[in-house]
Design a protein around this motif. Sequence first.
Motif, mmCIF file in Angstrom:
data_model
loop_
_atom_site.group_PDB
_atom_site.id
_atom_site.type_symbol
_atom_site.label_atom_id
_atom_site.label_comp_id
_atom_site.label_asym_id
_atom_site.label_seq_id
_atom_site.Cartn_x
_atom_site.Cartn_y
_atom_site.Cartn_z
ATOM 1 N N ASP A 165 0.932 -1.210 -0.028
ATOM 2 C CA ASP A 165 -0.097 0.032 0.164
ATOM 3 C C ASP A 165 1.079 1.237 -0.154
ATOM 4 O O ASP A 165 1.843 1.481 0.681
ATOM 5 N N THR A 169 -1.790 5.748 -3.998
ATOM 6 C CA THR A 169 -2.851 6.784 -3.767
ATOM 7 C C THR A 169 -2.075 8.205 -4.402
ATOM 8 O O THR A 169 -1.278 8.359 -4.210
ATOM 9 N N HIS A 210 -6.101 2.915 -4.563
ATOM 10 C CA HIS A 210 -5.995 2.857 -3.160
ATOM 11 C C HIS A 210 -6.771 4.301 -2.969
ATOM 12 O O HIS A 210 -6.507 5.090 -1.629
ATOM 13 N N THR A 211 -7.504 4.820 -3.627
ATOM 14 C CA THR A 211 -8.040 6.234 -3.662
ATOM 15 C C THR A 211 -7.246 7.408 -3.931
ATOM 16 O O THR A 211 -6.021 7.377 -4.107
ATOM 17 N N HIS A 255 -6.546 8.860 0.295
ATOM 18 C CA HIS A 255 -6.400 7.812 1.327
ATOM 19 C C HIS A 255 -7.340 8.404 2.735
ATOM 20 O O HIS A 255 -6.708 8.402 3.829
ATOM 21 N N ASN A 308 -10.010 7.941 5.743
ATOM 22 C CA ASN A 308 -10.745 6.864 6.159
ATOM 23 C C ASN A 308 -12.307 6.800 5.592
ATOM 24 O O ASN A 308 -12.804 7.897 6.111
ATOM 25 N N PRO A 327 -9.050 2.261 2.219
ATOM 26 C CA PRO A 327 -8.147 2.947 2.994
ATOM 27 C C PRO A 327 -8.403 2.597 4.546
ATOM 28 O O PRO A 327 -9.452 2.585 4.973
ATOM 29 N N HIS A 328 -7.095 2.523 5.577
ATOM 30 C CA HIS A 328 -7.282 1.985 6.731
ATOM 31 C C HIS A 328 -8.079 0.820 7.005
ATOM 32 O O HIS A 328 -8.325 0.670 8.324
#
Length: 501
Positions: A54, A80, A118-119, A122, A124, A158-159
């Motif tokens: 990640d 990201t 992964h967006t 990032h 949450n 994410p998270h």
Amino acid sequence: MILMYHKVFPSSPTMWWVFVNDFYRQMAEIAHKEVVYLDDYDPANPNQVVITFDGIYKNVLEYALPIMRKFDYPFELFVTSDYIGLPNEFDSVEPNSAFASAEELKELVQNKGRLQWHTRSHPNMKDITDRERIAHELSIPEDVKALDPDGFKWFAYPHGEFNDVLVAEVRKNFVGAVSCIQGNDTDPYILNRLTVVSKTSLRGAKISCIVASYNYGAFLIEAVESVLRQTILPDEILISDDCSDDDTQLIAETYVRKYPHLVRYNRNPKNLGIVDHFNKAISLTTGDYIFFLGADNRLVSNYLEASADVLDSDANIGVAYTDYALFGPRAKKLYETFPASRQGGVIGETYYQISFPVFGNRNDLQAELQAGNFIQGSSMFRRKAYEAVGGYKASGTAEDYHLFQRMVNQGWDAKKVTNTNLEYRQHSPGQANNVLALTRRVMFYSRALSELQQSKNSFEQSAIYRKAFALYKSYSYVKSNRKKPKKIASKIWRKVKSVFK
């Protein structure tokens, strides 16, 4: 099993930074798994592994990629986009670490990496239900898409957290998704990952190394150091001393102090002999795989990794054996006694290679082993095989030969490890051999004295000091008197021994 990494680096300031050596060990531990991309992953297949990162941080390129190349593994990279090529200043908890640039991501892709999403920033997203904001985070910029035409089919939350609205949107845009907290092992849109840290072990089997010594203190340092230099370390090292009257105990206890979580020491109150000593030593260990190293011998640095790899490959293999290289002043003489078929050549006029056969079936293996031994005593074996045949037993043949022959006769296989060596010392009282051993021991005791400066154990300090002083004098004497090595060597050891009387 899906593995999740963030950073791979020589140091580990937080749990998200995996030591390079531990990353190498973990990659070695899955060598007999099927490492696949997420597109090919079957959660119901326990033999499959997916490696994911990640971020993606620059240190993945610098430290993880060379190891991945060595093993030729495919891997997934969850990007990201807002931080490509930038430092991770947004992460106030973590030490600064730069993200990979676009060019560096391309290099990772060219080496079997596959970019995934992964967006953009990032966040949450567990509590985000605004579909417009979700759509923005899930959208992949065209210039980023162009970095990997075969990628961006999978999403990582994410998270590791999500909600039903987010999962529904992910289903519209990706073929699958991974988590690390809320997911499961069945739904392809919330597949869980294992968060890998430095201490994570991916091999089910533990490995025990037993360094056996009886008055081999002169060589013990070399033996232990060769284990400590392995590409992957054993889970435990037991230095087992069969009631030596040299400095084996002092050296062993120094290693225990230095590596308290790795090295242990056993001293037999009386000399037990090989069979009872070896069986006792094994009873003091917990490993599934075991190998002995005579304290006068050494290992090539990939010995443990290569031998364990063979045992990992097939549960029916009871013992993994190797060639060995003779060294020392008597090596050439012994080498010449072997048949030509076993003489593997001379390396640098120092190592004399003895080569052993590879077998295509158990019948040939069993017949050859019946004719004579070719499995050296430091071969790695499976504890189950050892227990099944009742361990070492007294016999009219060599103890290790007898053990391994009984394993094969009972149905266990023996397979050769083809890419490593035991270094098998051939003893000599000659001057050169003693000077080399003395040099290492003087250096060892000098370091030990330095480490003990703050110690309150004055008796131990005194013993180590006396030994270091005696060895230093002996070393100086040998170097200044080169003409009569055998007589000098004999005088040296009488002199050193008298220090402890």
